[in-house]
Write an enzyme that holds these catalytic residues in place. Structure first.
Site, PDB file in Angstrom:
ATOM      1  N   GLY A 195       0.836  -1.202   0.000  1.00  6.23           N
ATOM      2  CA  GLY A 195       0.000   0.000   0.000  1.00  6.23           C
ATOM      3  C   GLY A 195       0.868   1.248   0.000  1.00  6.23           C
ATOM      4  N   SER A 196       0.347   2.324   0.548  1.00  7.39           N
ATOM      5  CA  SER A 196       1.032   3.621   0.430  1.00  7.39           C
ATOM      6  C   SER A 196       2.250   3.709   1.351  1.00  7.39           C
ATOM      7  CB  SER A 196       0.060   4.748   0.781  1.00  7.39           C
ATOM      8  OG  SER A 196      -0.178   4.748   2.175  1.00  7.39           O
ATOM      9  N   GLY A 216       2.710   2.540   5.227  1.00  8.67           N
ATOM     10  CA  GLY A 216       3.833   1.613   5.434  1.00  8.67           C
ATOM     11  C   GLY A 216       4.780   2.127   6.509  1.00  8.67           C
ATOM     12  N   GLU A 241       5.712  -3.379   0.955  1.00  8.21           N
ATOM     13  CA  GLU A 241       5.798  -3.143  -0.487  1.00  8.21           C
ATOM     14  C   GLU A 241       4.981  -1.887  -0.762  1.00  8.21           C
ATOM     15  OE1 GLU A 241       5.090  -2.592  -3.887  1.00  8.21           O
ATOM     16  OE2 GLU A 241       3.911  -4.436  -4.093  1.00  8.21           O
ATOM     17  N   CYS A 261       1.867  -0.448  -8.601  1.00 14.39           N
ATOM     18  CA  CYS A 261       2.964   0.149  -7.819  1.00 14.39           C
ATOM     19  C   CYS A 261       4.127   0.428  -8.755  1.00 14.39           C
ATOM     20  CB  CYS A 261       3.454  -0.810  -6.739  1.00 14.39           C
ATOM     21  SG  CYS A 261       2.162  -1.566  -5.815  1.00 14.39           S
TER      22      CYS A 261
END
Ligand code: SIN
Length: 528
Positions: free
Chosen positions: A232-233, A237, A254, A288
């Site tokens: 995610g963002s 994170g 990630e 991503c």
């Protein structure tokens, strides 16, 4: 078909008060198509799922790894058998073009296939000891209960990158999928159940990030979660990294990207145009690994941009079941809203929008080559912005949509600055026929992944996937590398000499000889 889901834990007979409310799941390309409703898991429900995973752990971790692999083999067969069905639901639920959806399901199968055989390896090492009559070994040990929180853009493939190796390694799972793909996630859980995983080994909790996702992270301080895997963002994170770090855990993170693609003067321009187009607009820029900054050598910049814009103008957008579309809708209203907000807040007077349109595609703001009814979905215009400067928020923020910054450079050193200076480091690409430039780029780019004459996106199930800097904490998914995320090394030393042998002290052999021969050297004589 409209489905009303029970949750996975409810199927397994748990307390129904663990569900807060029901939410609908709507096709982002056709608002009238409601796929179903799903129950949002309350914090109590999340806790119950973690306890179920904790209780299932002792038996699962002591199941031999080849047998755990056999269940993954079953799952691989079930996913293969249901590939088209899963892909259709995937397209319907998040709007990913059908060919891509099939590819995403294939990624799950590929991941299963890789880890089935890993169940028969999961190698440790034998290591020589510095002492006689002593043996040294290493073993991979499972970590425990893993909380996996994943995003909507790859609602099966990316979860598979976490859960399949984690299960193979002997961990149990609580999975919080994206709230944008609850029905598909539920179908995947049903296949996991049919594959034969024992109750409690795999648990599903449903809801959005700020509530259900945060509740799962809250289980770290409660001692119910041993490892978090998160896609995610970068902002979330960073928070997860802080929570887990405070409890001596290293999350598998990630995160976002601002992935650069460099085009050198001698590149194959036909290939580079196609590569830039797919990197930027494939999946509506919602990977991503999507292109963030296009960096083109100044002598070919004008010519390259003209060709790219001509190609963009031919692009078909719309109905994700139509095989001619390059991209379909944004995953959900939230993603469209965020993109439109970025287009309002990140664009500055010194920028030039090179593409003719921007904002949401609609009958009032049409895209010439649109397939379907634009007013029935969350469709966005492709946008390319020139005149970007390093200090711009547009250069530093991931926009996660069909929006790209384009800049020119004079020499490769400058191109590398553009590619690195935003601080992300997930994916990158260079188009060049000059091998010296390709190697130089490869050596100096800070990204975890580098493509040469290929796009910024497109992972393979057995290559390391992950980023550096603002894109992650160096953790890697996929292939053998992810094993280090879901196991801990245990070193074992076994002394069968029947006497006390003190490491570092008693490391002498027969006759008290260490084996070293130091050349004559009087240290005192070296002094000035
Ligand atoms: C992603 O995780 O968003 C990208 C995967 C890919 O590019 O294949």
């Amino acid at each position: 078909m409209t489905t009303k889901l029970a949750t996975y834990t409810r199927i397994r007979g748990q307390d129904q008060t663990q569900y807060a409310s029901d939410q609908p799941s709507v096709n982002p390309a056709r608002f009238t198509d409601v796929l179903g409703t799903y129950p949002v898991t309350s914090k109590e429900g999340v806790r119950a799922a973690c306890i179920a995973a904790q209780e299932a752990l002792p038996q699962w971790r002591s199941t031999p790894a080849p047998l755990r692999g056999n269940l993954i083999h079953n799952l691989s067969l079930l996913v293969t058998e249901n590939k088209a069905t899963l892909a259709r639901w995937l397209t319907r639920e998040i709007g990913k073009p059908y060919a891509e959806a099939l590819g995403s399901v294939q990624e799950v199968i590929d991941t299963c296939q890789f880890f089935v055989s890993e169940g028969r390896r999961l190698y440790g090492q034998t290591i020589p000891s510095e002492m006689a009559d002593k043996r040294l070994f290493t073993y991979r040990r499972p970590i425990g209960v893993c909380g996996i929180i994943t995003a909507g853009n790859f609602p099966l493939a990316v979860p598979a990158w976490y859960v399949i190796p984690a299960l193979l390694c002997g961990n149990t799972i609580v999975w919080k999928p994206s709230e944008d793909a609850p029905i598909l996630s539920y179908l995947f859980c049903q296949l996991i159940e049919k594959a034969g995983f024992p109750p409690g080994v795999f648990n599903l909790v449903l809801g959005d990030g700020p509530t259900t996702g945060a509740a799962l992270v809250d289980m770290v301080p409660e001692g119910l979660i041993d490892k978090i895997g998160f896609t995610g963002s970068s902002r979330i994170g960073q928070w997860i990294g802080q929570v887990t770090g405070a409890h001596f855990q290293a999350a598998c993170l990630e995160l976002g990207g601002k992935n650069p693609l460099v085009v050198t003067e001698d590149a194959n321009l036909d290939l580079a145009v196609e590569g830039a187009l797919w990197s930027a607009f494939g999946t509506a820029g919602q990977r991503c690994t999507s292109l963030g900054v296009l960096i083109v050598q100044e002598r070919i910049y004008e010519h390259f941009m003209e060709r790219l814009l001509a190609r963009v103008a031919q692009m078909v957008i719309g109905d994700p079941m139509d095989p001619t579309v390059t991209y379909g809708p944004m995953i959900s209203q939230r993603f469209l809203h965020n993109l439109l907000t970025f287009q309002k807040t990140l664009l500055a007077p010194h920028h030039t929008v090179l593409t003719p349109t921007q904002g949401q595609i609609s009958r009032a703001n049409p895209w010439p080559k649109f397939q379907g009814d634009p007013d029935q979905g969350y469709f966005a215009h492709p946008v390319i912005v020139a005149g970007v400067q390093k200090s711009d928020a547009l250069y530093r923020e991931e926009t996660f949509g069909p929006m790209v910054a384009a800049v020119s450079y004079t020499d490769l050193e400058e191109a590398l600055h553009w590619a690195n200076d935003h601080g992300y480091g997930l994916s990158s690409a260079i188009y060049t026929r000059n091998s010296a430039q390709a190697f130089y780029f490869q050596d100096h780019i800070r990204a975890g992944m580098v493509s040469i004459n290929n796009t910024t996106s497109g992972a393979e199930a057995h290559m390391p996937f992950g980023g550096n800097g603002r894109s992650g904490n160096g953790s890697r998914q996929s292939g053998i590398w992810v094993l280090d995320q879901f196991t801990r090394w245990q070193g074992v030393n076994w002394d069968f000499s029947d006497r006390l042998q003190r490491a570092q002290i008693d490391t002498v052999y027969a006759g008290g000889d260490t084996g070293f021969r130091v050349p004559d050297c009087d240290v005192a004589a070296l002094s000035p």
